[in-house]
Write a protein that holds these residues in place. Sequence first.
Motif, PDB file in Angstrom:
ATOM      1  N   LYS A 251       0.841  -1.191   0.000  1.00 19.62           N
ATOM      2  CA  LYS A 251       0.000   0.000   0.000  1.00 19.62           C
ATOM      3  C   LYS A 251       0.877   1.242   0.000  1.00 19.62           C
ATOM      4  O   LYS A 251       1.901   1.298   0.691  1.00 19.62           O
ATOM      5  N   VAL A 252       0.459   2.225  -0.782  1.00 16.12           N
ATOM      6  CA  VAL A 252       1.070   3.546  -0.738  1.00 16.12           C
ATOM      7  C   VAL A 252       0.212   4.388   0.194  1.00 16.12           C
ATOM      8  O   VAL A 252      -0.956   4.655  -0.096  1.00 16.12           O
ATOM      9  N   GLU A 253       0.792   4.768   1.322  1.00 19.30           N
ATOM     10  CA  GLU A 253       0.034   5.438   2.385  1.00 19.30           C
ATOM     11  C   GLU A 253       0.431   6.900   2.489  1.00 19.30           C
ATOM     12  O   GLU A 253       1.620   7.250   2.411  1.00 19.30           O
ATOM     13  N   MET A 254      -0.571   7.756   2.679  1.00 14.39           N
ATOM     14  CA  MET A 254      -0.350   9.187   2.902  1.00 14.39           C
ATOM     15  C   MET A 254      -0.697   9.520   4.355  1.00 14.39           C
ATOM     16  O   MET A 254      -1.699   9.032   4.886  1.00 14.39           O
TER      17      MET A 254
ATOM     18  N   THR B  44     -14.559  10.196   7.488  1.00 15.80           N
ATOM     19  CA  THR B  44     -13.837   9.365   6.522  1.00 15.80           C
ATOM     20  C   THR B  44     -14.484   9.464   5.157  1.00 15.80           C
ATOM     21  O   THR B  44     -15.715   9.361   5.033  1.00 15.80           O
ATOM     22  N   HIS B  45     -13.655   9.662   4.136  1.00 13.91           N
ATOM     23  CA  HIS B  45     -14.068   9.515   2.745  1.00 13.91           C
ATOM     24  C   HIS B  45     -13.553   8.178   2.245  1.00 13.91           C
ATOM     25  O   HIS B  45     -12.350   7.920   2.309  1.00 13.91           O
ATOM     26  N   ASP B  46     -14.442   7.333   1.780  1.00 13.97           N
ATOM     27  CA  ASP B  46     -14.034   6.115   1.093  1.00 13.97           C
ATOM     28  C   ASP B  46     -14.100   6.351  -0.407  1.00 13.97           C
ATOM     29  O   ASP B  46     -15.089   6.910  -0.911  1.00 13.97           O
TER      30      ASP B  46
ATOM     31  N   ILE C  17     -11.121   1.215  -2.375  1.00 11.26           N
ATOM     32  CA  ILE C  17      -9.707   1.170  -2.733  1.00 11.26           C
ATOM     33  C   ILE C  17      -8.892   2.150  -1.897  1.00 11.26           C
ATOM     34  O   ILE C  17      -7.673   2.103  -1.869  1.00 11.26           O
ATOM     35  N   SER C  18      -9.591   3.050  -1.177  1.00 12.57           N
ATOM     36  CA  SER C  18      -8.909   4.009  -0.309  1.00 12.57           C
ATOM     37  C   SER C  18      -9.877   4.526   0.740  1.00 12.57           C
ATOM     38  O   SER C  18     -11.056   4.741   0.456  1.00 12.57           O
TER      39      SER C  18
ATOM     40  N   GLY D 197      -3.147   5.845  -0.767  1.00  9.34           N
ATOM     41  CA  GLY D 197      -2.987   6.581  -2.005  1.00  9.34           C
ATOM     42  C   GLY D 197      -2.288   5.849  -3.131  1.00  9.34           C
ATOM     43  O   GLY D 197      -1.473   6.457  -3.772  1.00  9.34           O
ATOM     44  N   LEU D 198      -2.518   4.558  -3.395  1.00  7.65           N
ATOM     45  CA  LEU D 198      -3.668   3.744  -3.007  1.00  7.65           C
ATOM     46  C   LEU D 198      -3.189   2.367  -2.551  1.00  7.65           C
ATOM     47  O   LEU D 198      -1.985   2.103  -2.519  1.00  7.65           O
TER      48      LEU D 198
END
Length: 430
Positions: A283-286, A334-336, A350-351, A386-387
Motif C-alpha cells: 500500500k502507498v500510504e499518505m 472518513t471519505h471512502d 480502494i482508499s 494513495g492507493l
Amino acid sequence: MHDIRAIRDNPDAFDAALARRGLPPQSCPLLALDAARRARIASAETAQADQNRLSREAGAAKGRGDDAAFAAARDSVAARKAEVATAMAEAEALDRELRDALMELPNSPLPRVPDGADETANVEIKRWGALHNQAFTPLEHFEIPGVKPGMDFETAARLSGTRFVMLRGAVARIHRALAQYMTDLHVDQHGLTEVWSPVLVLPEAMYGTGQLPKFAEDSYQTREGWWLIPTAEVTLTNTVAGQTLEAAQLPLRYVADTQCFRSEAGSAGRDTAGMLRQHQFEKVEMVSITDAATGEAEHARMTACAEAVLEGLGLPYRTVVLCAGDMGFGARITHDIEVWLPGQNRYREISSISYVGDFQARRMNARYRPEGGGKPEFVHTLNGSGLAVGRTLIAVLENGQQADGSVILPEALAPWLGGRLTLTVDGTLA
C-alpha cells in the motif's frame, strides 16, 4: 484518545457522540474513575502538606532539645509519608484504569458526518469516469487469460496458506509500476515527502495510532514483541510521537510504499477468491500532521490526491462519506473511494481517507507551539491510502480486459513498463 476534561465539561455531548456510533453511554463510569483518581491525588497532597509541617516541627523540637516532641513528630512524619505513598499508588492505578478505558473508546464523529449504522447509510459525494461498456461478459481479475500465468495462488498457499498470492513476470511488473506511479505522483505533483520505514514496530507505536489495545487480533506480533504494521499510517504518524513541533513546521505531509500485514480477523468467507483481501499486501500510504485550524481542509486535499491517482489511470470511481456507524475507530470523518470492478459489477473500496483530529496525538503526546506563543496544543493527524496497490492492480486488469483475454494498460504506466501497454493472452507485455 478522549480528553477527560472535555467529558467532565460536557458529558451529555460525549455520550451523544458515542450513541451515533451505536455505543451505550460511558460518561458516568469514566467520571467516577476520574473523581476517585482526583480524590486520591488530593489526599496525597494533604498528607504531603502535613508531612512537610511535621518535618518542620521535628526540626524545631530537635533544635530546642525536646526529645519527646522530636520523637513524636518524627513518628508522625513517617506515618504521613506512608499515607502519601499509598494515596499516590492508588491514584496511579486509577489513572491507568481510566486511561485504559478511554483507549477502548472510538473517536467522536464530526457533526456533518451522516447518521447510520452501516454502509447502507453512507452518502455518495462524487462520481467520476464512465463505466466501461464491454461487449462481452467481463471476468474477475484472476479469471482473465492474460493474467493467469502471472498470478499464482497455489504456490503461495503451499508456502504461506490461504489469502496469499505470488505474482510473476508481467503481472509482477505491472504491480511494481503501479506503486512507483503512485509514489512519484504524490511526491512530484502533490508535494509529499517520501519515507522508507520499518514494517516492524514496538507496541507503543501501535498504541499511538489506535491499533492497540482494542484491535490486537487484527494484527500480527512476533515472539520478540514487535508488531507487523497493518499500514504505514503507524510508522508515519508516530514520527512525531513525544515531540513538540513549531507551528511553522506544519503541515507535515508524508508518503510511504510498504508491505502491510493484517490477520483479517472476522472476514472468514469474505472475498476468498482472488487477491482482493490478503494477509500481506502493498500500500502507498499518505499521512499529514497539521494544526487544529487546517485539519478539515487538509482532509479535502488528501482526498483529491487519492482521486488523482485513479483519474490518471482512467479508472471509474465514486467517493462516499461514511456514516457514523461505519467509520473506523480513530476517525472523525472518513471519505471512502470505491473503484469500479467490472468483474464484480460493483464499486469496491480502494482508499479510506480519514481526519482523526487530536485523537491519536493525545495517545502519542504529539504537540505544536502556536504561532505567537502560548501553551502547546496537540497536533491533528490524517491518514489515507494513495492507493492500495493490489486493489489498484485488480481494477486496472478488470477495466482494461479485452474480449480475447488480453489487457490494455493505462498510458500513465508507460514510463515504468518500457512503453509496452498490452498484457497479452500468453501473459507477456507487448
